[in-house]
Design an enzyme around this catalytic site. Structure first.
Site, PDB file in Angstrom:
ATOM      1  N   SER A 658      -3.667 -63.310 -42.147  1.00 38.22           N
ATOM      2  CA  SER A 658      -4.721 -62.838 -43.051  1.00 38.22           C
ATOM      3  C   SER A 658      -5.245 -63.933 -43.958  1.00 38.22           C
ATOM      4  O   SER A 658      -6.277 -63.760 -44.606  1.00 38.22           O
ATOM      5  CB  SER A 658      -4.202 -61.662 -43.890  1.00 38.22           C
ATOM      6  OG  SER A 658      -3.178 -62.085 -44.779  1.00 38.22           O
ATOM      7  N   LYS A 701      -4.610 -56.112 -52.246  1.00 38.30           N
ATOM      8  CA  LYS A 701      -4.999 -57.502 -52.489  1.00 38.30           C
ATOM      9  C   LYS A 701      -6.099 -57.602 -53.534  1.00 38.30           C
ATOM     10  O   LYS A 701      -6.031 -58.437 -54.456  1.00 38.30           O
ATOM     11  CB  LYS A 701      -5.458 -58.137 -51.170  1.00 38.30           C
ATOM     12  CG  LYS A 701      -4.330 -58.328 -50.159  1.00 38.30           C
ATOM     13  CD  LYS A 701      -4.851 -58.891 -48.849  1.00 38.30           C
ATOM     14  CE  LYS A 701      -3.699 -59.105 -47.863  1.00 38.30           C
ATOM     15  NZ  LYS A 701      -4.178 -59.615 -46.569  1.00 38.30           N
TER      16      LYS A 701
END
Length: 823
Positions: A658, A701
């Site tokens: 990611s 996040k």
């Protein structure tokens, strides 16, 4: 390329419309259908439990909290209620081979009836036999036998005594036994007088005594035969009397169990054994001075007399309403197949068929057994024992030592019991696939996989069903009614748990926990209806209890112990986002990622990988960066670059791809010497074409970076770049949505690396024109130019010293010539 706009607040959180429910509280909503969103699993369970062929047992696979146990148990209980009640199973003594007890199958409820009948029979036999053998008739006939034998003995002795008297001898009883002595005038001669007799007379007497002594020995030899004859005739008499008693007491049992051949056979064996062991019924087995028998767990005395004719009811189905449904929480080997217990008696361990105890396979026989697959595998020999029972369709009670042939001690070998059971194992998908791949027997025994999902599509109809499910849970758990706002907030939180605004979670245990906590806060507030504020209070309380580590890590950043910038610009430095999972709590974490470049041979060095702190997925992402650079900028020349990438102040492992787009942005910044805005953070993976791909944990996040920026003060310049594919997953906290609506925080959806680098640097990425070149001053042009320069320097470096001097001289001459022409 037109500049990208941040997402509007409506795209950051999808709300549920209370008008969908047409009810003010859950009290006004009907119950939900039995199972929501698990059609595939339901169909598999329906097929598995209805299929009667061997091997069609069920493995229910799915994540924890998906409702596997509740769905399976509810369905099989509903089906079991309409099925026939299974048989009782009992163990009885095998009188021919006591170490191999016999199994009896009886209609439901008849096991304990037979046990009671046998207990009464034994008590009645003790009483009746004692009375019969104490009766005048029996005593008279026995005395007749004794008198007859005694008369025969006396008559034989009398005849011998008369013969002796006729020969002048007398038969005397002495302490040493019977003996002959000479007579004179009808009196026994003393030894002194016998010595005075003539020698001829003494010799005659000795000869006569010897002849009579031989006859006496023959007569005495007949005594044991007469004793045996007496015992045989007495035994015949006893059996005759006992036979009358047994017939009178057992005829009713024979008639009662006439249709049960195995029981009739057992009764015949009992009758025969009683006849052969009448002394056990007539003797005093409870003498005060004798050893006290041990006491069984049921409180009965453990004398052989009471045990050998008992019935050990292993399975009693008299209370069943249909076929049994059993869930065993501790499926050890002995709990599955049963065991033979032992008891201490006079310093030794003894056992018999009455100490055989059932396992869950016995209790579930004829029905359904639900087990946790991981617990079965964790128990020594439990998995092998279960497979053996299912393969051979019988339950064999033996200790693990017997099963593995590791013991030679004497024990029982109970007759195996036929097995007809449907086993349902519960486990996670990984365990199912491991068993399917590694155990050759698994696919033959568990042919049906019930695959449980953990989410389903969030449509208006699904939200209405979910509201009914919330109402059902509230009633089942005796919770306060939930108003429309609370229902909507729970549904929205369900989408957040699923990590997708277009999905709802089916993992109901966290939802039930949230409802119970909201009910608690409503009770603390003294209200009768749970509102949205109570649900939010429950969510906040759950987070607060779990986020100590997150707070500590953020505090270290705020104190500048960990270096994270949220303003300014820096070349080759970027804020990357990751997710940390601690138990059930996940939160976003910001990391500084830096890139450095130098002349080299085209390798991108992953420092984490070099020190073995990088997982394979992260290493793959870094290799993709090299491929991207080569494919875009080095088609006609070697990539003469050496770059290093690192997660700064990272002291744990790094895994996942990611951050691959984030690392590529840092690398492009370092090559182009274009500073990156530190007010922005990035997440997303990248492919070789430069397309930004979806990642997991996007909500955590974003919120992780927002919390850091908010703690330092929102400036309106801060934000996060996410893949466009993740926009549908956004279910952000309300404070993040409000900050975005106020223009203080921004979420940028990015399709490509070019879009992202423009936002991060404020410089156009540039598109290659028809002439094959990028526009002057764009990021791509600057990167390409820098790589060409490195390639040129690399080519020069690879030349020898003399060639490098000639090349430099030729370059200088060219410059002078150019200057003369300009003049």
């Amino acid at each position: 390329m037109a500049p990208l706009s941040p997402l509007k607040p409506e795209a950051l959180y999808r709300r549920t419309d209370p008008a969908l429910f047409e009810a003010s509280t859950t009290a006004d909503l009907p119950d939900a259908p039995d199972f929501i969103g698990q059609d595939r699993a339901v169909k598999a369970i329906e097929f598995g439990v209805s299929m009667s062929r061997q091997g069609y047992n069920v493995f229910a696979l799915g994540p924890s909290g998906a409702g596997k146990f509740s769905l399976v148990r509810r369905y099989v209980e509903r089906r079991a209620a309409g099925e026939s009640i299974p048989s009782d199973w009992c163990y009885v003594n095998n009188f021919d081979q006591p170490y191999m007890p016999r199994a009896l199958r009886l209609p439901a409820g008849q096991g304990k009836v037979l046990r009671g009948d046998m207990q009464r029979l034994i008590e009645d036999l003790r009483t009746a036999l004692a009375s019969a053998f104490e009766s005048d008739e029996y005593q008279t006939r026995r005395q007749s036998l004794e008198v007859e034998i005694q008369d025969r003995q006396q008559e034989s002795l009398q005849q011998l005594q008369e013969q002796a008297r006729a020969r002048g001898l007398a038969l005397l009883r002495t302490p040493a036994g019977l003996a002959f002595a000479p007579l004179k005038d009808g009196a026994v001669i003393a030894p002194e007088e016998f010595e005075k007799l003539p020698a001829e007379e003494q010799e005659r007497v000795k000869t006569e005594v010897q002849a009579l002594q031989e006859q006496l020995q023959k007569l005495l030899a007949l005594a044991p035969r007469w004793e045996r004859e007496f015992r045989d005739r007495k035994r015949e008499l006893d059996q005759e009397v006992a036979g009358v008693v047994l017939v009178n007491l057992m005829d009713d049992l024979y008639e009662k169990y006439a249709k049960l051949e195995a029981v009739v056979e057992f009764l015949h064996a009992v009758q025969k054994d009683v006849s052969e062991h009448l002394a056990d019924f007539l003797g005093d087995s409870e003498r005060p001075d004798g050893p006290r028998p041990p006491v069984l767990p049921d409180g009965s005395a453990a004398t052989p007399l009471l045990r050998r004719y008992q019935v050990n009811v292993l399975v009693d189905a008299s209370e069943n309403q249909g076929s049994p449904v059993i869930h065993e929480s501790n499926p050890s080997y002995l709990n599955l197949v049963g065991r033979v217990e032992q008891m201490a008696h006079m310093g030794a361990l003894i056992t018999d068929f009455t100490l055989i105890k059932p396992g869950v396979l016995h209790r579930a026989n004829g029905g359904y057994l639900i087990l946790d697959a991981l617990k079965v595998l964790a128990g020594p020999y439990a998995w092998e024992g279960l497979k053996r029972a299912l393969q051979f369709r019988q339950i064999r009670i033996e200790s693990p030592g017997q099963m593995l042939s590791m013991t030679n001690t004497v024990s029982l070998e109970p007759e195996p019991i036929p097995l007809d059971v449907k086993v349902v194992l519960l486990g996670d998908p990984l365990l199912y696939y491991q068993l399917a791949n590694l155990d050759p027997d698994f696919n033959e025994l568990f042919k049906v996989a019930a695959d449980f999902g953990d989410e389903f599509a969030r449509t208006p109809e699904a939200e209405r069903l979910y509201a009914q499910l919330i109402a059902t849970i509230a009633r089942r758990e005796a919770l306060r009614p939930f108003d429309g706002g609370a229902i909507c907030r729970i549904i929205e939180q369900s989408a957040r748990m699923a990590g997708d605004a277009e999905r709802l979670t089916i993992r109901m245990q966290p939802v039930v926990d949230l409802m119970e906590e909201a009910d608690h806060w409503a009770a603390e507030s003294g209200v009768d209806v749970v509102g949205a504020a109570h649900v939010q209070q429950g969510i906040d309380a759950q987070i607060y209890r779990s986020d100590r580590v997150r707070s500590l890590m953020q505090d270290e950043i705020l104190r500048r112990t960990i270096f994270i910038d949220t303003d300014g610009v820096v070349v080759g430095q970027i804020n990357g986002l990751s997710v940390l999972q601690l138990g059930t709590f996940a939160f976003g974490h910001t990391s500084r990622i830096t890139a450095t470049i130098r002349m080299g041979e085209g390798e991108v060095l992953n420092i984490e990988r070099e020190v073995e702190m990088s997982g394979p997925l992260h290493a793959k992402g870094v290799l993709i960066l090299s491929s991207f650079l080569s494919a875009r900028y080095a088609l006609d020349k070697p990539l003469s670059l050496s770059a290093s990438l690192v997660f700064e102040q990272s002291y744990g492992g790094v895994e996942g791809d990611s951050a691959s787009s984030t690392e590529l942005y840092a690398l492009l910044s370092a090559i182009a010497d274009a500073p990156i805005k530190q007010s922005l953070a990035v997440t997303g993976s990248v492919n070789q074409r430069g397309e930004v791909q979806a990642i997991g944990g996007v909500n955590e996040k974003i919120e992780g970076f927002f919390d850091l920026c908010n703690a330092r003060g929102l400036t309106g310049e801060q934000g996060v770049l996410i893949p466009v594919a993740n926009v549908k997953h956004l279910m952000l906290r309300q404070d993040v949505v409000e900050a975005a609506a106020a223009g203080k925080f921004h979420i940028f959806p990015v399709n490509t690396i070019d879009e992202g680098i423009e936002i991060l640097t404020g410089i156009a990425a540039g598109v290659r024109g028809r002439n094959g070149r990028y526009p002057q001053g764009t990021i791509n042009q600057r990167v390409e130019a820098r790589l060409r320069l490195l390639a040129k320097k690399r080519a020069e470096y690879d030349k020898g010293p003399a060639e490098r001097r000639r090349s430099r001289q030729a370059s200088a001459d060219g410059d002078e010539k150019g200057g003369d022409e300009d003049e």
